[in-house]
Each structure stands twice: as C-alpha cells, then as structure tokens.
Design a protein around this motif. Sequence first.
Motif, short mmCIF file in Angstrom:
data_model
loop_
_atom_site.label_atom_id
_atom_site.label_comp_id
_atom_site.label_asym_id
_atom_site.label_seq_id
_atom_site.Cartn_x
_atom_site.Cartn_y
_atom_site.Cartn_z
N ASN A 21 0.80 -1.19 -0.06
CA ASN A 21 0.04 0.00 0.09
C ASN A 21 1.03 1.15 0.15
N MET A 22 0.63 1.90 -1.02
CA MET A 22 1.90 3.10 -1.00
C MET A 22 0.83 4.48 -1.27
N VAL A 23 1.47 5.42 -0.81
CA VAL A 23 1.19 6.80 -0.83
C VAL A 23 2.14 7.48 -1.85
N LEU A 24 1.76 8.00 -2.98
CA LEU A 24 2.60 8.71 -3.96
C LEU A 24 2.24 10.05 -4.48
N ALA A 25 3.05 10.85 -4.63
CA ALA A 25 2.77 11.97 -5.16
C ALA A 25 2.77 11.99 -6.71
N ASN A 26 1.77 12.82 -7.12
CA ASN A 26 1.30 12.74 -8.63
C ASN A 26 2.54 12.97 -9.32
N GLY A 27 2.58 12.18 -10.34
CA GLY A 27 3.63 12.10 -11.25
C GLY A 27 5.12 11.55 -10.88
N LYS A 28 5.17 11.11 -9.45
CA LYS A 28 6.63 10.63 -8.94
C LYS A 28 6.60 9.06 -9.10
N ARG A 29 7.78 8.88 -9.35
CA ARG A 29 7.94 7.30 -9.27
C ARG A 29 8.67 6.73 -8.37
N VAL A 30 8.49 5.33 -8.06
CA VAL A 30 9.11 4.88 -6.92
C VAL A 30 9.43 3.25 -7.28
N LEU A 31 10.64 2.91 -6.52
CA LEU A 31 10.85 1.43 -6.84
C LEU A 31 9.90 0.56 -6.05
N LEU A 32 9.13 -0.29 -6.79
CA LEU A 32 8.22 -0.97 -6.02
C LEU A 32 8.70 -2.28 -5.31
N ALA A 33 9.46 -3.06 -6.40
CA ALA A 33 10.12 -4.29 -5.95
C ALA A 33 11.58 -4.69 -6.43
N PHE A 34 12.32 -5.32 -5.66
CA PHE A 34 13.61 -5.61 -6.18
C PHE A 34 13.80 -7.21 -5.75
N HIS A 35 13.82 -8.07 -6.70
CA HIS A 35 13.92 -9.33 -6.11
C HIS A 35 15.05 -9.78 -7.16
N ARG A 36 15.79 -10.88 -6.33
CA ARG A 36 16.64 -11.70 -6.84
C ARG A 36 16.23 -12.94 -7.43
N LEU A 37 16.33 -13.14 -8.84
CA LEU A 37 15.86 -14.22 -9.63
C LEU A 37 16.44 -15.76 -8.96
N PRO A 38 15.98 -16.58 -8.63
CA PRO A 38 16.27 -17.78 -8.13
C PRO A 38 17.31 -18.39 -9.01
N ALA A 39 18.45 -19.02 -8.42
CA ALA A 39 19.59 -19.73 -9.17
C ALA A 39 18.92 -20.64 -10.16
N PRO A 40 19.58 -20.98 -11.42
CA PRO A 40 20.98 -20.54 -11.64
C PRO A 40 20.97 -19.03 -12.36
N ALA A 41 19.80 -18.37 -12.34
CA ALA A 41 19.68 -17.02 -12.99
C ALA A 41 20.44 -16.09 -11.94
N LYS A 42 21.26 -15.21 -12.35
CA LYS A 42 22.01 -14.26 -11.54
C LYS A 42 21.20 -12.88 -11.40
N ASP A 43 20.36 -12.80 -12.50
CA ASP A 43 20.04 -11.29 -12.65
C ASP A 43 19.01 -10.89 -11.38
N PHE A 44 18.79 -9.63 -11.32
CA PHE A 44 17.73 -9.00 -10.32
C PHE A 44 16.41 -8.56 -11.31
N GLU A 45 15.26 -8.48 -10.52
CA GLU A 45 14.18 -8.07 -11.31
C GLU A 45 13.74 -6.89 -10.41
N ILE A 46 13.57 -5.81 -11.48
CA ILE A 46 13.60 -4.47 -10.69
C ILE A 46 11.80 -3.95 -11.15
N THR A 47 11.22 -3.59 -10.21
CA THR A 47 9.93 -3.10 -10.88
C THR A 47 9.65 -1.54 -10.38
N LEU A 48 9.43 -0.93 -11.33
CA LEU A 48 9.01 0.81 -10.87
C LEU A 48 7.70 1.12 -11.15
#
Lengths: 511, 238
Positions: free
Chosen positions: A462-489
């Motif tokens: 549940n987020m309170v955001l200002a109009n027009g502003k962006r926020v980092l919603l989620a930052f996940h590490r993908l399970p092995a063997p993948a090394k990447d991260f998943e970023i949601t804005l």
Amino acid sequence: MNKRRRGGGKKSAPSTCVLACRSGVRPPSKQGALMVILAVLFLGLILAAGAREPFPDESWRVRVELQVVRVPERGADEWAAKLGDEKTAIGALAELERQCLRGAARRMAVLLGEGTEGRPRFVQQGDEIRYPIEYERDDSRLGPPKGTRERNGKPVVTGYPATTFQTRSVGAVMETSARVFGDGRVITVFIQAGWTQLNGFERVESGRKMDGTKLHVELPKFIYRKTSAVTTMTSGVPMLLGQYPVQEEPGTVELHIVTATARWWGAAPAAATPETKGEADTLVAEPWQARLELLRFHVPPEEALALRPQLQNAARVDEATARLLALAREKRVKRLETITLPTMANRRAVFENVREVSYGVEMETSGPPSFFQNEAPPLPVVPFATEGSFFDPPSTFETRNTGYTFEAEPRISADGEWLDIQLAGQAVDLDGYSRWGCQVYRDGRAAFAYQPHFKSRRTSSNMVLANGKRVLLAFHRLPAPAKDFEITLLRAVTRRVPLVPILTPSPETPK
Amino acid sequence: MAGCLVAQEENEEPRPKWRVHVELHVVRLGEKKAFGLLPELRDEKKIQGAWEKLEKMIAAGEAKLEASPGGVTEDGNSIKVWEGEEVKYPIEFEMPQLMERAESQKKEAAVVPGKKGGANAGANAPVSFPVTTFETRNVGLEFSGAVSASRDGKRVEVESETNRVWLKQWDDFEVGRLANNEKILIKQPRFSSVKSQMQLRLESGERMLLSVHRVPGTKEEMELILLRVWTVQGGEKK
C-alpha cells in the motif's frame, strides 16, 4: 411522452377473490383462501413475465470500440505516450491506422460494442479451439478387453478414444458497459478486454505400447493478455487500455486502444441525463482519474546493485530509471513489461499477461502405486510389469498462469496531488519439469509422470505517492541458476476529468 | 383466469401495430478498402453514403456480397434469421477393434509368427473405430433480435445477437496406434466465429455497422456486417 408498456398494459387484473365476492359467492374457507392466494400469485407471475418494459423515449447510445494493434517494440513507447495524452490521442490513432494500411503496424482485431447506455455488451472474434480432455483407458494388462484386439498373441491395436472435449475461444474479446454524464462528453466505461492465442500443444506422456513406444496426449497451451478497468473517458477520444510485450513474437508490442463515443437517441434533443437502468448504475463518475505506469526489468547483478541506492532515493529514481531504459536500448538490460493502466479513483484495475501451463495432477494406474523421483533408486520391479500395452492419461489436469499480473486500486486526494494505492503484483515463471517414475516394467524400463516447477515473485503493498512521482516497487533476486535481479518501478499520474454536472432529469423523463 | 386476461386486453389503450423489418448485409472486401471506409461507416450521418459506395463496389466486383438475410416481425416480438450450412462431426467413439474378415484371416495365415510379423503382425488387418455420436454446428450467419418500436414507429430497439461462423480447418488428435505404430487419428473441427450481444437503438431506416473482422484463413480479406431496421404500418388496429 410515451409511457406504453409491452403486452399486458399497466392496469392489473382484478383478483379471483374479488370477482367471487362480487358475484355473491360465499367467501372461501381458510384452505380455499390459501389456494386463492396461490392462484393469484401464480397469475401475477404469469402477467409479470409477459409484461413489456416501457419503450425508451430517449437515451444515450454508446459505441465502445477496441482496436488490437501490434507495433514494433522500437516505436511502442512513442505510441503509448501519444495515445496516453488526450490532446494527441486522436491524431495518434489516425496515424496508427495509416501505418496499418502501409504495413508498418498490424491491426489484429477491431471490436465494435454498439449499444445502449447502461446495458452490458459482449463482442468476440476468433477461433474456437476444440481438444480432448478425457479418454477411455486401454489396458491390455488386464486381459484383452474386446477379444479381437489380439492376433497371434500380440496386440494389434491400442486405442484410447477421447470421451470428453473442451472448447476454448481464442482471439479478441470485449465485455463492456458504459454510463454517460451530463451533455455526453464524459463517459464512464467498465471494460474487460483481452486477446487469447493458441501457442501450440504440449505432449504429455500417458502410456506405453508393448514394444516400448511412448503414447501421449496433447494439451493446448494458451497465452492471454487482458485488462479490466473502470475508467472515465472523453467521448470520441481514444485511450490506451493495455500495452503488452508479445511473448510469442519477440520485438513486438500489442496495443489495446479503446474509444467510447456517445450519441443521443430520442425524439427530444439531448437536454437531460435520463435515468439509467442496469449494470452501469454502479458506474459513478469520479472527478479524478489515475494512470499507473509500471516498468519491469531483468538486470544483471552489477548494474542492479549499483543502481539500487539511486532507485531507492526519491530524488534520483527518475535518473536511475532513465539509465535502465538506456541500458535496455543497448540490450544490456531486458525490459520485460511496460504497463499503462488507466483507472478511476476507488476502482480496481487488473492487468494480466499470461502464458498458461497445464499439467496432469492425478494419474490412474492399474497396478500398485510406486513413485520414485528422477533417476533415484529404483524400486523393486512391480510384479505386474506388463508385456501388454497400456494407456493411463492423467485423469485431472491443473492450469497455472505464468507471466505477470498486476492489480491496483487508487484513492486520490481532493486536489489530485496524492494517490493512496493498494496494489499487488505477481510474476510466475516455468522453471522446468521434474520426472517422477511411476512404474517399472519387467524389462527394466520405467514410465514417468512429469510435474512442473514454478518460480514466483510477489509484491503486495500500500503506497502513498505524489502525482507524477516514481517509486521502486520491488527488487527481487531471481532464483538460481539465474543471476539477474528483477526491478519493478511504479509511477502514477492523476488527471482531472472535465466532469459536467449531472443534470436533473427533466419532468417528462419516464420514471 | 381467462376472463381476467380478456378484461385486461379490452382495457388496453388501442395503438397502431408496427411491423419491423430487419436486413443484414455481409460484404467481403480487401483490408485497405474496408478500413478506408471505416470512418464513414462509424458515423451515423455518413453510413448511408458509405453503403452506396459499397453497393457500387459490389456491382464493380471489387467487393462481394456474402450474405444478405432479412425478415420481418411484429413489434414486440422476436426474429431469427440464419443462412449457412450444417457441419456434422464426431464426438464419441468406440474402442478400436480388429475386423475379423475372411480375407484378412487368409492374409494373416500367410504370415509366420515370429519371423516376418513381429511388431508388425496384423498391421494390415482392418481396424474399425466406429463413431457413436455426432454433433452438428451451424456455420454461416445467424441473427436473432427482440424488436420493439416506438409509438410513432420512428425508432426501434433491438436486443440483438449476431453469430458469424466459419469452418476454418480440421485438427488431428491421436487416439490410438496400430501394431506398426501407425497413428489412429480423429479429426475435430476448428470453427472461427464472430459473436456479439448488444442492445441497439436505431432510427427507423437507419443502418448500423455491427462488425468489421478479418475473414479466417486470409491475410487481407475483411468482412463487414451491416444491419438495417425499419418499420412499416401493419397488422390490424384493435
């Protein structure tokens, strides 16, 4: 104004009881009275069923048009920006239509939902895919069931006729209803629009012939993209409802564009908002609209970890997002999703970009159950191990949605400067299948059942955001063997609807 | 009870009866031409002009009138029109069985078991795979609508349901194997359809574009479905 009713008219018929009393007949007993009441109720039901609604003298006609258009990924952001802005949307759609005629974009479907304000309408275009889901089992281990199936001690034919079929519609579908406000410029639209596609068939091992040949059943694989939202639109101005990366056609983005147009229908000029009946009564215009913009990336660890502090910093998040977009253009980062979700304040909107995975969850076997995983220590050979053929397809299937789903419900402050958003996002990937041995034959061969592995990432917040502003919603590490991260804005933008006050219905308007 | 109904009908305000004509046109034409006409077909003031253009295109062979069903019904009633064909397809089957016939028995006798036959023994034997139940689907154009006219007959409300169905292709599904591993297949139809359920309100004589869609199996062929509804004085006044 006409107030005509269909069929029966407005006057109710005199009851049987009244008729009886007028004709001097003795009042009926208690039991008789009950019978009379029941008879009257029955008569009332018959008359009600046959009664006609008054003919509508005036109303709004609303056409809701959905266009499903595929464009190259390279220009998709530009189209989305133009279609997302009321000032440029009409010109952008006209240009997109020209591009379709030139072959630079592809129009997959145009759905016309013509109809009356307040009434739901349903439109669908596409194929109906028919496929078997249940089969008759053939098991020669149990003895030759039909006598003539064997010749010289060998089974000649192994059959597993389909006993039940299922049909799934693919293509474009739209369900919608609309409510018109004031002079017809503002329309509140409930819309559920989607595109479904058959993405081939999955072969599921379901048995063996005596010579070891594997037998399979085939399950269809479907992909669908769907958005459902309640949104307020300006009549005749297109709105971008959904923007989906096309999984089965990389490098292509599918745009779902909706246009609602209101026209007055009636003997009198459009002077008042008539009373509306039906489902759309629940559609109440709100002065504030929200457009939720979501970006999802798969980012290599070095980039992700370096950008993380900036993404968490409200003052630098836009700068970091621009960096991610630049990296995506250079193909160093994978841009997974760009979601534009329009919704009205206090209304839930849902985005789904899904690939369905079906798999068997219940299997029938003729012998004793004996499961072991993968190549793990084999169990003793089952005594019934067969020399015949058998067919044991899964008796129950389950379907799991993989891909990304996002739902949100914003509350918007009176001045439109703040949004309080309740949201949930979920990403599910199919990771592969594990084999479960379920039977071993006398010759040492095994039969396997396959079960899928899924990986998922979920965020509910549940987020309170200002109009027009962006926020980092989620930052996940993908399970092995993948090394990447998943970023949601997430970014949210509010828009005030030029809502014309709802006029009081004129005295002539039928109630 | 009958007396009540009669009394009610007698008390009903007399009103003229309207007959409602319904006419559909299904026109097939190239994608560019179809989308070129779309802005006019969307506009209720320009749709008649667009229809006249379509008529000229049909006459010139640039477009094809695929179907044109129509009908008439009394105000307050329903109408259903359909034109097309019926496609039958199997939905239930019996277990495959060998057909014991004298000829096949002779052929079988010539095969020495274990030498030439092996897994293919009886591969050529006739196998029956009888269908026990069929289903039928109407393909073509179907329109049904409950129509209601205004007192002056100038406006019409139609609760419409339109179905345009094609048989697109037959899909194969494996349902058995012969001894030589030859597959036994059944065929199931794949239909394409365009469906809509809408409540329409039209002026008498007005045309309306109900659908614009691609013809299945083609890349650049489109189809337009246009509806026209009008009223005429009919029936007898009470």
